[in-house]
Design a protein around this motif. Structure first.
Motif, PDB file in Angstrom:
ATOM      1  N   GLU A   1       0.822  -1.215   0.000  1.00  0.00           N
ATOM      2  CA  GLU A   1       0.000   0.000   0.000  1.00  0.00           C
ATOM      3  C   GLU A   1       0.857   1.267   0.000  1.00  0.00           C
ATOM      4  O   GLU A   1       0.436   2.302  -0.497  1.00  0.00           O
ATOM      5  CB  GLU A   1      -0.942   0.012   1.204  1.00  0.00           C
ATOM      6  CG  GLU A   1      -2.049  -1.014   1.117  1.00  0.00           C
ATOM      7  CD  GLU A   1      -2.926  -0.827  -0.118  1.00  0.00           C
ATOM      8  OE1 GLU A   1      -3.274   0.327  -0.442  1.00  0.00           O
ATOM      9  OE2 GLU A   1      -3.244  -1.832  -0.759  1.00  0.00           O
ATOM     10  N   LYS A   2       2.070   1.176   0.525  1.00  0.00           N
ATOM     11  CA  LYS A   2       2.949   2.344   0.578  1.00  0.00           C
ATOM     12  C   LYS A   2       3.435   2.764  -0.801  1.00  0.00           C
ATOM     13  O   LYS A   2       3.810   3.905  -1.010  1.00  0.00           O
ATOM     14  CB  LYS A   2       4.164   2.073   1.467  1.00  0.00           C
ATOM     15  CG  LYS A   2       3.840   1.970   2.936  1.00  0.00           C
ATOM     16  CD  LYS A   2       5.101   1.765   3.737  1.00  0.00           C
ATOM     17  CE  LYS A   2       4.805   1.694   5.214  1.00  0.00           C
ATOM     18  NZ  LYS A   2       6.021   1.455   5.994  1.00  0.00           N
TER      19      LYS A   2
ATOM     20  N   ARG B   1       1.755   1.676  -3.856  1.00  0.00           N
ATOM     21  CA  ARG B   1       0.748   1.442  -4.897  1.00  0.00           C
ATOM     22  C   ARG B   1       0.611   2.631  -5.839  1.00  0.00           C
ATOM     23  O   ARG B   1       0.580   2.466  -7.056  1.00  0.00           O
ATOM     24  CB  ARG B   1      -0.602   1.135  -4.265  1.00  0.00           C
ATOM     25  CG  ARG B   1      -1.696   0.924  -5.301  1.00  0.00           C
ATOM     26  CD  ARG B   1      -3.042   0.752  -4.649  1.00  0.00           C
ATOM     27  NE  ARG B   1      -3.021  -0.323  -3.688  1.00  0.00           N
ATOM     28  CZ  ARG B   1      -3.696  -1.462  -3.842  1.00  0.00           C
ATOM     29  NH1 ARG B   1      -4.454  -1.631  -4.881  1.00  0.00           N
ATOM     30  NH2 ARG B   1      -3.623  -2.397  -2.938  1.00  0.00           N
ATOM     31  N   HIS B   2       0.550   3.855  -5.304  1.00  0.00           N
ATOM     32  CA  HIS B   2       0.366   5.036  -6.157  1.00  0.00           C
ATOM     33  C   HIS B   2       1.550   5.246  -7.085  1.00  0.00           C
ATOM     34  O   HIS B   2       1.395   5.628  -8.239  1.00  0.00           O
ATOM     35  CB  HIS B   2       0.111   6.277  -5.302  1.00  0.00           C
ATOM     36  CG  HIS B   2       1.283   6.700  -4.480  1.00  0.00           C
ATOM     37  ND1 HIS B   2       1.655   6.053  -3.328  1.00  0.00           N
ATOM     38  CD2 HIS B   2       2.184   7.689  -4.667  1.00  0.00           C
ATOM     39  CE1 HIS B   2       2.737   6.635  -2.828  1.00  0.00           C
ATOM     40  NE2 HIS B   2       3.079   7.629  -3.618  1.00  0.00           N
ATOM     41  N   VAL B   3       2.760   4.970  -6.615  1.00  0.00           N
ATOM     42  CA  VAL B   3       3.949   5.114  -7.465  1.00  0.00           C
ATOM     43  C   VAL B   3       3.920   4.071  -8.577  1.00  0.00           C
ATOM     44  O   VAL B   3       4.153   4.384  -9.748  1.00  0.00           O
ATOM     45  CB  VAL B   3       5.251   4.974  -6.635  1.00  0.00           C
ATOM     46  CG1 VAL B   3       6.475   4.979  -7.534  1.00  0.00           C
ATOM     47  CG2 VAL B   3       5.341   6.082  -5.607  1.00  0.00           C
TER      48      VAL B   3
ATOM     49  N   GLU C   1       1.318   2.434  -9.863  1.00  0.00           N
ATOM     50  CA  GLU C   1       0.238   2.695 -10.827  1.00  0.00           C
ATOM     51  C   GLU C   1       0.606   3.825 -11.785  1.00  0.00           C
ATOM     52  O   GLU C   1       0.375   3.729 -12.990  1.00  0.00           O
ATOM     53  CB  GLU C   1      -1.055   3.020 -10.091  1.00  0.00           C
ATOM     54  CG  GLU C   1      -1.666   1.830  -9.400  1.00  0.00           C
ATOM     55  CD  GLU C   1      -2.869   2.181  -8.545  1.00  0.00           C
ATOM     56  OE1 GLU C   1      -3.166   3.390  -8.394  1.00  0.00           O
ATOM     57  OE2 GLU C   1      -3.508   1.255  -8.020  1.00  0.00           O
ATOM     58  N   ARG C   2       1.184   4.900 -11.257  1.00  0.00           N
ATOM     59  CA  ARG C   2       1.569   6.037 -12.112  1.00  0.00           C
ATOM     60  C   ARG C   2       2.668   5.641 -13.083  1.00  0.00           C
ATOM     61  O   ARG C   2       2.605   5.935 -14.279  1.00  0.00           O
ATOM     62  CB  ARG C   2       2.027   7.207 -11.239  1.00  0.00           C
ATOM     63  CG  ARG C   2       2.421   8.439 -12.040  1.00  0.00           C
ATOM     64  CD  ARG C   2       2.794   9.605 -11.149  1.00  0.00           C
ATOM     65  NE  ARG C   2       3.803   9.287 -10.162  1.00  0.00           N
ATOM     66  CZ  ARG C   2       5.122   9.374 -10.372  1.00  0.00           C
ATOM     67  NH1 ARG C   2       5.568   9.760 -11.534  1.00  0.00           N
ATOM     68  NH2 ARG C   2       5.972   9.079  -9.423  1.00  0.00           N
ATOM     69  N   GLU C   3       3.677   4.931 -12.589  1.00  0.00           N
ATOM     70  CA  GLU C   3       4.804   4.549 -13.442  1.00  0.00           C
ATOM     71  C   GLU C   3       4.386   3.535 -14.500  1.00  0.00           C
ATOM     72  O   GLU C   3       4.908   3.549 -15.614  1.00  0.00           O
ATOM     73  CB  GLU C   3       5.958   4.001 -12.597  1.00  0.00           C
ATOM     74  CG  GLU C   3       6.582   5.016 -11.662  1.00  0.00           C
ATOM     75  CD  GLU C   3       7.301   6.149 -12.378  1.00  0.00           C
ATOM     76  OE1 GLU C   3       7.579   6.057 -13.582  1.00  0.00           O
ATOM     77  OE2 GLU C   3       7.591   7.161 -11.707  1.00  0.00           O
TER      78      GLU C   3
ATOM     79  N   ARG D   1       1.465   3.437 -15.996  1.00  0.00           N
ATOM     80  CA  ARG D   1       0.803   4.203 -17.066  1.00  0.00           C
ATOM     81  C   ARG D   1       1.841   4.847 -17.984  1.00  0.00           C
ATOM     82  O   ARG D   1       1.694   4.833 -19.206  1.00  0.00           O
ATOM     83  CB  ARG D   1      -0.120   5.254 -16.464  1.00  0.00           C
ATOM     84  CG  ARG D   1      -1.403   4.697 -15.897  1.00  0.00           C
ATOM     85  CD  ARG D   1      -2.409   5.790 -15.586  1.00  0.00           C
ATOM     86  NE  ARG D   1      -1.920   6.784 -14.661  1.00  0.00           N
ATOM     87  CZ  ARG D   1      -2.026   6.728 -13.335  1.00  0.00           C
ATOM     88  NH1 ARG D   1      -2.625   5.691 -12.780  1.00  0.00           N
ATOM     89  NH2 ARG D   1      -1.561   7.696 -12.578  1.00  0.00           N
TER      90      ARG D   1
ATOM     91  N   ALA E   1       9.270   4.169  -2.153  1.00  0.00           N
ATOM     92  CA  ALA E   1       8.819   4.965  -3.300  1.00  0.00           C
ATOM     93  C   ALA E   1      10.015   5.571  -4.033  1.00  0.00           C
ATOM     94  O   ALA E   1      10.057   5.578  -5.269  1.00  0.00           O
ATOM     95  CB  ALA E   1       7.867   6.062  -2.847  1.00  0.00           C
TER      96      ALA E   1
ATOM     97  N   ARG F   1      11.045   4.867  -7.939  1.00  0.00           N
ATOM     98  CA  ARG F   1      11.209   5.928  -8.945  1.00  0.00           C
ATOM     99  C   ARG F   1      12.587   5.859  -9.588  1.00  0.00           C
ATOM    100  O   ARG F   1      12.723   6.035 -10.804  1.00  0.00           O
ATOM    101  CB  ARG F   1      10.959   7.291  -8.309  1.00  0.00           C
ATOM    102  CG  ARG F   1       9.493   7.585  -8.072  1.00  0.00           C
ATOM    103  CD  ARG F   1       9.247   9.040  -7.703  1.00  0.00           C
ATOM    104  NE  ARG F   1       9.860   9.383  -6.422  1.00  0.00           N
ATOM    105  CZ  ARG F   1       9.264   9.272  -5.246  1.00  0.00           C
ATOM    106  NH1 ARG F   1       8.032   8.822  -5.177  1.00  0.00           N
ATOM    107  NH2 ARG F   1       9.886   9.626  -4.142  1.00  0.00           N
TER     108      ARG F   1
END
Length: 123
Positions: A13-14, A16-18, A20-22, A24, A76, A80
């Motif tokens: 969960e820490k 997930r947003h990174v 999902e964005r990467e 895409r 994160a 990146r």
């Protein structure tokens, strides 16, 4: 695109947003490859001794496996860094596919390119 997530001591969960964005961004960059479904393996490892993280990405595309690594003080940041490394590897792979290096050399140094050999005529 298929992707698998492997974690060694990291809460998904820490990051997930990174991820999902990467992904895409990655899908847009892979639009120049053949239509075979690429597969991405994401591995994040927490190093207790140094309290740092390492991310490893393995992207399987047609005829090639591209590997990228990243490190950081949090998961994160490590992701990146690894995705940045992967984008560089993708650009190199795509340029090889399109022979951009040879074309660029031919434009910069036209005297170094061998002229085409005429076909031999039968006797």
């Amino acid at each position: 695109m298929q992707f698998r997530y492997h974690d060694l001591g990291v809460d998904p969960e820490k990051v997930r947003h990174v991820v999902e964005r990467e992904i895409r961004v990655l899908e847009r960059r892979l639009s120049g490859l053949p239509a075979d479904l690429p597969q991405l393996d994401i591995t994040i490892e927490h190093h207790q001794r140094s309290d740092s993280y390492t991310a490893r990405l393995l992207l399987r595309v047609p005829d090639r496996d591209l590997v990228a690594r990243g490190a950081g003080q949090n998961p994160a940041q490590a992701l990146r860094d690894a995705f940045s490394d992967l984008y560089d590897a993708i650009e190199r792979h795509l340029s090889k596919l399109h022979r951009e290096d040879a074309i660029r050399r031919a434009r910069q140094h036209p005297g170094t390119v061998k002229p085409p050999v005429p076909p031999e005529e039968g006797s």
